[in-house]
Write a protein that holds these residues in place. Structure first.
Motif, PDB file in Angstrom:
ATOM      1  N   TYR A   1      53.499  41.299  52.976  1.00 34.63           N
ATOM      2  CA  TYR A   1      54.975  41.280  51.959  1.00 34.63           C
ATOM      3  C   TYR A   1      56.010  42.430  52.823  1.00 34.63           C
ATOM      4  CZ  TYR A   1      57.275  42.413  48.744  1.00 34.63           C
ATOM      5  OH  TYR A   1      58.570  42.727  47.827  1.00 34.63           O
TER       6      TYR A   1
ATOM      7  N   TRP B   1      47.468  42.588  51.691  1.00 34.90           N
ATOM      8  CA  TRP B   1      48.379  42.006  51.086  1.00 34.90           C
ATOM      9  C   TRP B   1      50.111  43.238  50.855  1.00 34.90           C
ATOM     10  CZ3 TRP B   1      51.959  42.408  47.163  1.00 34.90           C
ATOM     11  CH2 TRP B   1      52.916  41.320  46.842  1.00 34.90           C
TER      12      TRP B   1
ATOM     13  N   GLN C   1      57.574  32.761  49.557  1.00 37.67           N
ATOM     14  CA  GLN C   1      57.094  32.239  49.000  1.00 37.67           C
ATOM     15  C   GLN C   1      55.970  31.968  49.360  1.00 37.67           C
ATOM     16  OE1 GLN C   1      60.363  29.359  48.111  1.00 37.67           O
ATOM     17  NE2 GLN C   1      58.293  28.588  47.214  1.00 37.67           N
TER      18      GLN C   1
ATOM     19  N   GLU D   1      52.977  34.493  48.586  1.00 41.24           N
ATOM     20  CA  GLU D   1      52.420  34.581  47.289  1.00 41.24           C
ATOM     21  C   GLU D   1      51.371  33.783  47.455  1.00 41.24           C
ATOM     22  OE1 GLU D   1      52.914  36.328  44.574  1.00 41.24           O
ATOM     23  OE2 GLU D   1      54.452  37.295  45.658  1.00 41.24           O
TER      24      GLU D   1
ATOM     25  N   ARG E   1      43.907  30.223  46.417  1.00 45.42           N
ATOM     26  CA  ARG E   1      44.461  31.074  47.024  1.00 45.42           C
ATOM     27  C   ARG E   1      44.286  31.552  48.742  1.00 45.42           C
ATOM     28  NH1 ARG E   1      47.100  35.590  43.225  1.00 45.42           N
ATOM     29  NH2 ARG E   1      48.286  36.574  44.998  1.00 45.42           N
TER      30      ARG E   1
ATOM     31  N   THR F   1      46.135  36.568  47.693  1.00 45.91           N
ATOM     32  CA  THR F   1      45.525  37.330  46.785  1.00 45.91           C
ATOM     33  C   THR F   1      45.792  38.569  46.611  1.00 45.91           C
ATOM     34  OG1 THR F   1      43.014  37.953  48.075  1.00 45.91           O
ATOM     35  CG2 THR F   1      43.873  35.425  45.804  1.00 45.91           C
ATOM     36  N   ASP F   2      45.755  39.558  45.850  1.00 45.94           N
ATOM     37  CA  ASP F   2      45.975  40.590  45.893  1.00 45.94           C
ATOM     38  C   ASP F   2      45.256  41.872  46.644  1.00 45.94           C
ATOM     39  OD1 ASP F   2      48.490  40.086  44.476  1.00 45.94           O
ATOM     40  OD2 ASP F   2      47.785  41.047  42.438  1.00 45.94           O
TER      41      ASP F   2
END
Length: 181
Positions: free
Chosen positions: A85, A81, A44, A47, A159, A50-51
């Motif tokens: 991740y 990102w 979470q 997320e 974000r 941002t990408d």
């Protein structure tokens, strides 16, 4: 170094005052972020970025003030990102040996300053952090410094597009840097 330039730029941006609704939303956003990290909700937390985000922690050296802030062009970590991740996903497995069992962390964010950057349509933020970590029955570890973020608005929230982590320590005495700031 970029942090010197960004510091001057930040001071030129219009501030968001602490008694405003926008400031309150940003402060609550950071409180919720700290709660995600301290509750092991790493996916979470990812997320929130941002990408096209960057997450960077440059190495600090001790030097005379006249020579700058002491941050180098090499980093303890520099993530996008995808690597955030991957790091977060790995912490959910038994293969994150440095975090099995997981560290107990507390993230404290203070001295929040918020400014608007109308040219980039983002909010620029500066905040001090203190992260405490205990692991098994071993020593208590403490990390302090400042975070310089660029937040983009998304609906009723934000974000993180960029995070620059400026540690106070020149030598990271923690057993590893597997935690997030």
């Amino acid at each position: 170094m970029t942090s010197q330039k960004s510091l001057a730029k930040f001071s030129d941006l219009p501030p968001v005052l602490p008694n405003t609704e926008l400031y309150g939303h940003v402060a609550e956003y950071y409180n919720a972020e700290a709660d995600l990290l301290d509750s092991y909700e790493y996916m979470q937390w990812v997320e929130l970025f941002t990408d096209d985000s960057t997450y960077r922690m440059p190495v600090r050296t001790t030097q005379f003030l006249i020579d700058g802030e002491g941050f180098q062009d090499f980093d303890f970590m520099i993530d996008d990102w995808k690597t955030l991740y991957t790091r977060a996903k790995r912490l959910e497995t038994e293969f994150a040996w440095a975090e099995t069992p997981p560290s107990r962390t507390r993230h404290f964010v203070s001295n929040l300053r918020v400014a608007t950057d109308p040219e980039a349509d983002v909010l620029a933020t500066r905040a001090n952090f203190m992260v405490t970590r205990t692991r098994q029955d071993r020593d208590y570890q403490l990390f302090t410094g400042s975070r310089h973020d660029r937040l983009v608005r998304e609906g009723d929230s934000f974000r993180i597009r960029n995070r620059l982590i400026l540690a106070d320590q020149t030598v990271i005495t923690g057993t590893n840097l597997s935690i997030f700031f």
